[in-house]
Design a protein around this motif. Structure first.
Motif, PDB file in Angstrom:
ATOM      1  N   ALA A  98       0.828  -1.205   0.000  1.00  0.00           N
ATOM      2  CA  ALA A  98       0.000   0.000   0.000  1.00  0.00           C
ATOM      3  C   ALA A  98       0.861   1.254   0.000  1.00  0.00           C
ATOM      4  CB  ALA A  98      -0.935  -0.008   1.210  1.00  0.00           C
ATOM      5  N   THR A  99       1.933   1.254   0.792  1.00  0.00           N
ATOM      6  CA  THR A  99       2.826   2.408   0.839  1.00  0.00           C
ATOM      7  C   THR A  99       3.506   2.635  -0.504  1.00  0.00           C
ATOM      8  OG1 THR A  99       3.223   2.026   3.194  1.00  0.00           O
ATOM      9  CG2 THR A  99       4.813   3.403   2.026  1.00  0.00           C
ATOM     10  N   ALA A 100       3.944   1.538  -1.148  1.00  0.00           N
ATOM     11  CA  ALA A 100       4.605   1.667  -2.448  1.00  0.00           C
ATOM     12  C   ALA A 100       3.665   2.232  -3.496  1.00  0.00           C
ATOM     13  CB  ALA A 100       5.133   0.302  -2.890  1.00  0.00           C
ATOM     14  N   VAL A 101       2.410   1.770  -3.503  1.00  0.00           N
ATOM     15  CA  VAL A 101       1.432   2.283  -4.478  1.00  0.00           C
ATOM     16  C   VAL A 101       1.125   3.748  -4.202  1.00  0.00           C
ATOM     17  CG1 VAL A 101      -0.938   2.062  -5.299  1.00  0.00           C
ATOM     18  CG2 VAL A 101       0.448   0.016  -4.913  1.00  0.00           C
ATOM     19  N   SER A 102       0.950   4.113  -2.940  1.00  0.00           N
ATOM     20  CA  SER A 102       0.676   5.514  -2.599  1.00  0.00           C
ATOM     21  C   SER A 102       1.813   6.420  -3.041  1.00  0.00           C
ATOM     22  CB  SER A 102       0.451   5.647  -1.091  1.00  0.00           C
ATOM     23  OG  SER A 102      -0.704   4.940  -0.683  1.00  0.00           O
ATOM     24  N   GLY A 103       3.046   5.929  -2.925  1.00  0.00           N
ATOM     25  CA  GLY A 103       4.186   6.732  -3.334  1.00  0.00           C
ATOM     26  C   GLY A 103       4.232   7.002  -4.824  1.00  0.00           C
ATOM     27  N   MET A 104       3.522   6.212  -5.616  1.00  0.00           N
ATOM     28  CA  MET A 104       3.510   6.403  -7.068  1.00  0.00           C
ATOM     29  C   MET A 104       2.295   7.172  -7.561  1.00  0.00           C
ATOM     30  SD  MET A 104       4.830   2.838  -8.735  1.00  0.00           S
ATOM     31  CE  MET A 104       4.743   3.624 -10.343  1.00  0.00           C
ATOM     32  N   GLU A 105       1.406   7.555  -6.672  1.00  0.00           N
ATOM     33  CA  GLU A 105       0.131   8.125  -7.103  1.00  0.00           C
ATOM     34  C   GLU A 105       0.308   9.396  -7.935  1.00  0.00           C
ATOM     35  OE1 GLU A 105      -4.130   9.533  -5.146  1.00  0.00           O
ATOM     36  OE2 GLU A 105      -2.742   8.274  -3.994  1.00  0.00           O
ATOM     37  N   SER A 106       1.174  10.298  -7.507  1.00  0.00           N
ATOM     38  CA  SER A 106       1.349  11.539  -8.261  1.00  0.00           C
ATOM     39  C   SER A 106       1.947  11.261  -9.636  1.00  0.00           C
ATOM     40  CB  SER A 106       2.238  12.506  -7.480  1.00  0.00           C
ATOM     41  OG  SER A 106       3.514  11.941  -7.240  1.00  0.00           O
ATOM     42  N   MET A 107       2.891  10.317  -9.718  1.00  0.00           N
ATOM     43  CA  MET A 107       3.475   9.954 -11.010  1.00  0.00           C
ATOM     44  C   MET A 107       2.415   9.354 -11.929  1.00  0.00           C
ATOM     45  SD  MET A 107       6.480   7.183 -11.885  1.00  0.00           S
ATOM     46  CE  MET A 107       7.502   7.783 -10.535  1.00  0.00           C
ATOM     47  N   LEU A 108       1.539   8.529 -11.367  1.00  0.00           N
ATOM     48  CA  LEU A 108       0.492   7.899 -12.173  1.00  0.00           C
ATOM     49  C   LEU A 108      -0.485   8.935 -12.712  1.00  0.00           C
ATOM     50  CD1 LEU A 108      -0.240   4.740  -9.997  1.00  0.00           C
ATOM     51  CD2 LEU A 108       0.874   4.788 -12.229  1.00  0.00           C
ATOM     52  N   ARG A 109      -0.796   9.943 -11.905  1.00  0.00           N
ATOM     53  CA  ARG A 109      -1.728  10.975 -12.378  1.00  0.00           C
ATOM     54  C   ARG A 109      -1.149  11.723 -13.572  1.00  0.00           C
ATOM     55  NH1 ARG A 109      -6.023  11.470  -9.072  1.00  0.00           N
ATOM     56  NH2 ARG A 109      -5.801  10.680  -6.932  1.00  0.00           N
ATOM     57  N   ARG A 110       0.142  12.006 -13.533  1.00  0.00           N
ATOM     58  CA  ARG A 110       0.770  12.663 -14.682  1.00  0.00           C
ATOM     59  C   ARG A 110       0.788  11.745 -15.894  1.00  0.00           C
ATOM     60  NH1 ARG A 110       4.619  14.103 -10.703  1.00  0.00           N
ATOM     61  NH2 ARG A 110       6.086  12.572 -11.574  1.00  0.00           N
ATOM     62  N   LEU A 111       0.974  10.460 -15.642  1.00  0.00           N
ATOM     63  CA  LEU A 111       1.097   9.501 -16.736  1.00  0.00           C
ATOM     64  C   LEU A 111      -0.210   9.307 -17.490  1.00  0.00           C
ATOM     65  CD1 LEU A 111       2.934   7.292 -18.094  1.00  0.00           C
ATOM     66  CD2 LEU A 111       1.966   5.694 -16.437  1.00  0.00           C
TER      67      LEU A 111
END
Length: 514
Positions: free
Chosen positions: A220-233
């Motif tokens: 869960a922590t790893a996915v949360s850490g990527m959330e901003s990158m995913l939104r840009r993607l």
């Protein structure tokens, strides 16, 4: 009776020839040059998608069967062969009446009379669609490999630059203090370096040149850490929702490869929603049929969905339903391979017009394992008096590393490469830490370590790396191997050296900077 027997043998021979042509997907044809009339075998007509009944084909009607972009080129090749009296061979596409497109190879020999005047063409036509597609896939794979090598090389150089930028920025921050008038400016430089490190991380994931180092992490922590990158993607047209179930979600995986899995699944979902839609990412708990606990990651889109025949082949390498140039067919096969290497499984559910859900299951690990891989403490910065042999072919990296370690009490002997390091090692009475880059000219880091260990009692070895190439080391490293990923900060470095010396090594995450 002899004539009847000869006729029977001729019919049998013709039947065998027709059967051989059907099996080999090869047809024969003949063209008369005086009136451009043509004869086709049954298999030739089948390859063109034309009925055996109907008007006899001629030169113009045959060229009309061909793809618009190939017709004039083939016409020029045939006319030139006739004019020069030489054989020819060429490929072309045929749009068949059933809507399919095949690639055919036509071969022809020029027939001449006693005076050497061309009178006709004897030829064959063969279905090479599968071979053509395989060749195109090979070329695409080679192109992607070249792009990957370029991306990895750029990431390597950029990681060195980022290490220098972020490192000297941190040293300046420590010297000036948090109240200095330029402290805010330096913080902006640090934040920009962190963003750039994330970009190089993506390049390394694409090029598949990162060292694999599985460790215990919270999904869960790893996915949360990527959330901003995913939104840009995924862009503004796609609405992203991320949710997590309560409780521990510990798994053992390589953080970089986990990010690669999520990025590939997100890109696949985005492409399935060209007009926009909803992307839902969730983590949770599950158990298999035997009751073994698993941690699940689901990626659900509201896109076009997949029919059953596509869904069955979705993880095959090079299989893609995207237009030419829009996809390689490698993304989901890479996801499948990473998940399998991590001891997990992946499932897919899809309904045409109602979207697709990919669900990845990882074996759950216990809290006890996490305690073995605790994050290095932020303070205070440790010191030491040991001797460090530093080996890196980048002068700025050497300067930063030497300054960071000597400021904390270490004695640092600096080598610009593996050969110089071997020369220095012969005169050094003791090496407590061998701190070496992995990718270097002449000898790689692992090769250097082997040579050093021949002369010195096992020193503590720490590898530094921004990427890995085939010539140096493309290996999976165990979690207890001391590997410091570039870019790193001086604080990362001194903590890593102390932890390795004290037997408390903990891998520093990709990008290093926290």
């Amino acid at each position: 009776s002899e004539r009847r027997r000869a006729e029977d043998e001729l019919r049998a021979s013709q039947a065998q020839l027709e059967q051989a042509q059907r099996i080999a997907r090869v047809g024969s044809w003949h063209r008369r040059l005086d009136d451009d009339g043509m004869w086709f075998s049954d298999e030739s007509l089948e390859l063109f998608g034309r009925p055996r009944e109907g008007p006899a084909p001629n030169r113009d009607s045959v060229f009309a069967f061909m793809h618009d972009d190939d017709r004039d080129r083939v016409r020029r090749i045939v006319d030139d062969a006739v004019a020069r009296g030489v054989p020819f061979e060429t490929d072309f596409r045929v749009d068949r009446p059933d809507g399919s497109t095949v690639v055919l190879t036509a071969r022809g020999d020029i027939e001449v009379d006693d005076q050497g005047v061309p009178t006709g063409i004897n030829g064959t036509v063969q279905d090479v669609t599968t071979a053509h597609h395989l060749e195109a896939q090979l070329l695409q794979a080679q192109k992607m490999e070249s792009i990957g090598a370029l991306a990895g090389g750029i990431a390597h150089d950029f990681n060195n630059l980022l290490t220098v930028i972020s490192g000297f920025t941190q040293l300046a921050q420590q010297r000036l203090g948090p109240t200095h008038e330029v402290a805010d400016d330096l913080r902006q430089v640090t934040e920009a370096s962190m963003s750039a490190a994330a970009l190089t991380h993506q390049l390394l994931a694409f090029s598949r040149k990162q060292v694999m180092q599985p460790r215990v992490l919270d999904l869960a922590t790893a996915v949360s850490g990527m959330e901003s990158m995913l939104r840009r993607l995924i862009g503004a047209q796609v609405q992203l929702t991320v949710s997590h179930a309560s409780g521990s979600m510990l798994i053992k995986a390589d953080p970089s490869q986990l990010e690669q899995v999520l990025l590939n699944l997100a890109v696949n979902a985005r492409d399935a929603m060209p007009e926009g839609g909803r992307l839902t990412i969730a983590t949770g708990h599950a158990s298999d049929a035997s009751g073994v606990r698993r941690v699940g990651l689901s990626v659900r889109d509201s896109g076009i969905g997949m029919p059953p025949d596509v869904r069955e082949r979705v993880f095959e390498p090079f299989y893609t339903t995207k237009e030419t140039g829009k996809g390689t067919g490698l993304g989901l096969s890479t996801v499948y391979g990473i998940v399998a290497q991590s001891g997990g499984t992946i499932e897919v559910e899809s309904v045409v017009g109602r979207g697709t859900t990919f669900t990845v299951f990882f074996p759950a690990v216990t809290d006890a394992l996490l305690s073995e891989e605790q994050v290095m403490p932020d303070a205070p910065l440790p010191t030491g008096t040991e001797t460090v042999l530093l080996v890196d072919d980048d002068a700025a990296i050497r300067l930063l590393t030497e300054r960071a370690l000597t400021s904390r009490g270490y004695t640092v002997v600096v080598a610009a490469g593996a050969i110089e390091a071997l020369t220095l090692a012969r005169t050094m009475p003791r090496i407590d830490v061998l701190l070496t880059d992995i990718v270097m000219p002449q000898l790689s880091g692992p090769q250097l370590v082997e040579r050093i260990l021949e002369k010195h009692a096992a020193p503590c070895v720490i590898y530094m790396t921004g990427w890995v190439d085939d010539a140096s080391m493309r290996l999976e490293l165990d979690a207890d191997v001391a590997l410091l990923r570039k870019p790193f900060t001086p604080d990362d470095l001194v903590r890593a050296v102390r932890a390795a010396l004290d037997g408390r090594w903990v891998p520093v995450p990709m990008g290093g900077m926290r």
